[in-house]
Design a protein around this motif. Structure first.
Motif, PDB file in Angstrom:
ATOM      1  N   GLN A 242      -6.435   5.055   0.143  1.00  0.00           N
ATOM      2  CA  GLN A 242      -6.114   6.299   0.843  1.00  0.00           C
ATOM      3  C   GLN A 242      -6.793   6.342   2.204  1.00  0.00           C
ATOM      4  OE1 GLN A 242      -3.871   8.791  -0.272  1.00  0.00           O
ATOM      5  NE2 GLN A 242      -4.110   9.163   1.921  1.00  0.00           N
ATOM      6  N   GLU A 243      -8.014   5.810   2.290  1.00  0.00           N
ATOM      7  CA  GLU A 243      -8.722   5.765   3.574  1.00  0.00           C
ATOM      8  C   GLU A 243      -8.002   4.840   4.549  1.00  0.00           C
ATOM      9  OE1 GLU A 243     -13.157   4.595   5.338  1.00  0.00           O
ATOM     10  OE2 GLU A 243     -12.834   4.834   3.171  1.00  0.00           O
ATOM     11  N   ILE A 244      -7.501   3.698   4.038  1.00  0.00           N
ATOM     12  CA  ILE A 244      -6.731   2.782   4.885  1.00  0.00           C
ATOM     13  C   ILE A 244      -5.473   3.467   5.397  1.00  0.00           C
ATOM     14  CG2 ILE A 244      -5.357   0.653   4.871  1.00  0.00           C
ATOM     15  CD1 ILE A 244      -7.390  -0.471   2.854  1.00  0.00           C
TER      16      ILE A 244
ATOM     17  N   PRO B 157      -9.479   5.674  -3.573  1.00  0.00           N
ATOM     18  CA  PRO B 157     -10.040   6.244  -2.344  1.00  0.00           C
ATOM     19  C   PRO B 157     -10.021   5.272  -1.172  1.00  0.00           C
ATOM     20  CG  PRO B 157     -11.536   6.529  -4.208  1.00  0.00           C
ATOM     21  CD  PRO B 157     -10.453   5.629  -4.657  1.00  0.00           C
ATOM     22  N   LEU B 158     -10.206   3.970  -1.477  1.00  0.00           N
ATOM     23  CA  LEU B 158     -10.218   2.975  -0.400  1.00  0.00           C
ATOM     24  C   LEU B 158      -8.834   2.814   0.214  1.00  0.00           C
ATOM     25  CD1 LEU B 158     -12.448   0.255  -2.132  1.00  0.00           C
ATOM     26  CD2 LEU B 158     -13.133   1.950  -0.420  1.00  0.00           C
TER      27      LEU B 158
ATOM     28  N   ASN C  99      -4.958   6.704   5.811  1.00  0.00           N
ATOM     29  CA  ASN C  99      -5.320   7.717   6.806  1.00  0.00           C
ATOM     30  C   ASN C  99      -5.668   7.082   8.144  1.00  0.00           C
ATOM     31  OD1 ASN C  99      -4.958   9.689   4.870  1.00  0.00           O
ATOM     32  ND2 ASN C  99      -7.118   9.819   4.333  1.00  0.00           N
ATOM     33  N   ASP C 100      -6.427   5.980   8.100  1.00  0.00           N
ATOM     34  CA  ASP C 100      -6.770   5.280   9.339  1.00  0.00           C
ATOM     35  C   ASP C 100      -5.518   4.755  10.034  1.00  0.00           C
ATOM     36  OD1 ASP C 100      -9.866   3.763   8.102  1.00  0.00           O
ATOM     37  OD2 ASP C 100      -9.459   5.727   9.008  1.00  0.00           O
ATOM     38  N   GLN C 101      -4.555   4.236   9.251  1.00  0.00           N
ATOM     39  CA  GLN C 101      -3.314   3.721   9.817  1.00  0.00           C
ATOM     40  C   GLN C 101      -2.529   4.826  10.492  1.00  0.00           C
ATOM     41  OE1 GLN C 101      -2.349   0.560  10.022  1.00  0.00           O
ATOM     42  NE2 GLN C 101      -0.453   1.107  11.088  1.00  0.00           N
TER      43      GLN C 101
ATOM     44  N   ARG D 169       0.945   4.158  -3.001  1.00  0.00           N
ATOM     45  CA  ARG D 169       0.827   5.602  -2.824  1.00  0.00           C
ATOM     46  C   ARG D 169       2.058   6.336  -3.341  1.00  0.00           C
ATOM     47  NH1 ARG D 169       0.745   7.976   3.181  1.00  0.00           N
ATOM     48  NH2 ARG D 169       2.890   7.211   3.025  1.00  0.00           N
TER      49      ARG D 169
ATOM     50  N   ARG E 132      -3.708   7.533  11.855  1.00  0.00           N
ATOM     51  CA  ARG E 132      -4.373   7.882  13.120  1.00  0.00           C
ATOM     52  C   ARG E 132      -4.118   6.818  14.181  1.00  0.00           C
ATOM     53  NH1 ARG E 132      -8.356   9.852   9.435  1.00  0.00           N
ATOM     54  NH2 ARG E 132      -9.459   7.848   9.434  1.00  0.00           N
TER      55      ARG E 132
ATOM     56  N   TYR F 215       0.831  -1.203   0.000  1.00  0.00           N
ATOM     57  CA  TYR F 215       0.000   0.000   0.000  1.00  0.00           C
ATOM     58  C   TYR F 215       0.865   1.253   0.000  1.00  0.00           C
ATOM     59  CZ  TYR F 215      -4.131  -2.833   1.143  1.00  0.00           C
ATOM     60  OH  TYR F 215      -5.156  -3.730   1.115  1.00  0.00           O
TER      61      TYR F 215
END
Length: 304
Positions: free
Chosen positions: A69-71, A66-67, A73-75, A10, A77, A6
């Motif tokens: 990128q969401e992973i 988008p999925l 961002n969650d990581q 990116r 945090r 991942y």
């Protein structure tokens, strides 16, 4: 920790090429290609269109962007919260490493760690293999990068890499088979190496090729060995990691029967409990996995 494929996804998207992504992530282009292939294999469809000018997302790659990128961002945090819980905002890590590990691995390791945990102090001791192992046993070091020790009582030992051993020769040196050094090529030649290297795996290679101790001279460091070989004073024997940033007009030749030194990460059971040490151990494993997916370092150039 964010799965490496991942992170590669990116970074390739941001940088536009596999090569630029490899520079940012401090890995080989082949490691980037391997990770992208792994991701595409797991997903069941290609995510990038490759061309001479670079890469771009496929229509399916656009859908999953988008999925992922969401992973990511969650990581991010999650890591922030975990850092606060584990108390990684303070502390000290004492690392011991041999010369070529200090040169090739510690700069990116420390740089990566410092970005996430700027308040954790890191001290580095460059030393010989046995000294590092003993310092970890005595508690003077939290973790060490060294050769796989014969006696691992009192410490935790993890082999992390096999590092191929090579013959270093003057430019006019010729091998009879045209591609590798055999025993008949070494008759009447002296070998130059460091005193600390005449042990374990390096000694096994010399013994295999019937190099007697009377034909061995000792030098101060790896670069001095190369300089002496370049001057025609003998042959050298060095592992691939030591040759990564070495300079000199010499030949790097494989032995007909390959030998490898085994590099290990050594820690004490008590020090492994410290959150900062655990994180650094994790970073070491990630660096090795990213740079050497096969677990073996050779001088064979990776395909771009």
């Amino acid at each position: 920790m964010l799965p490496f494929p991942y992170l590669v996804f990116r970074t390739v998207l941001e940088q536009g090429t596999f090569y630029k992504a490899s520079v940012v992530l401090n890995v080989t282009p082949s490691a980037i290609s391997h990770s992208v292939n792994q991701l595409e294999s797991e997903l069941g469809f290609p995510v990038f269109v490759r061309s001479r000018t670079g890469v771009k997302l496929t229509p399916d790659g656009q859908k999953i962007l988008p999925l992922i990128q969401e992973i990511i961002n969650d990581q991010n945090r999650l890591e922030q919260v975990a850092q606060q819980i584990q108390g990684l905002d303070t502390g000290l890590i004492r690392i011991g490493a041999f010369s070529s590990a200090c040169i090739n691995w510690l700069p990116p390791l420390i740089q990566t760690f410092a970005k996430s945990y700027p308040q954790v102090k890191i001290s580095v001791r460059q030393a010989g293999f046995n000294e590092i192992t003993e310092a970890v046993k005595s508690g003077q070091l939290d973790l060490g990068l060294t050769m796989l020790p014969e006696n691992d009582l009192g410490i935790t030992v993890e082999k992390i890499l096999e590092d191929e051993i090579y013959c270093i020769a003057p430019m006019n040196f010729q091998v009879k088979n045209g591609h590798s050094v055999s025993e008949e090529d070494l008759v009447n030649y002296n070998f130059i190496l460091q005193q600390s290297d005449y042990d374990l795996d390096t000694k096994a290679a010399l013994d295999h090729y019937s190099i007697k101790s009377t034909a061995i001279q000792f030098s101060i460091d790896d670069q001095s060995i190369v300089a002496m070989v370049e001057a025609g004073l003998g042959l050298g024997i060095l592992p691939a990691l030591a040759l990564q940033k070495m300079q000199g007009e010499v030949q790097i030749l494989p032995f007909s029967t390959p030998f490898y030194r085994k590099i290990a990460l050594v820690t004490s059971s008590q020090q492994r409990l410290a959150p900062s040490t655990r994180q650094m151990i994790k970073n070491v494993h990630e660096l090795i996995q990213q740079q050497y997916p096969t677990g073996r370092l050779t001088m064979v150039k990776a395909d771009k």
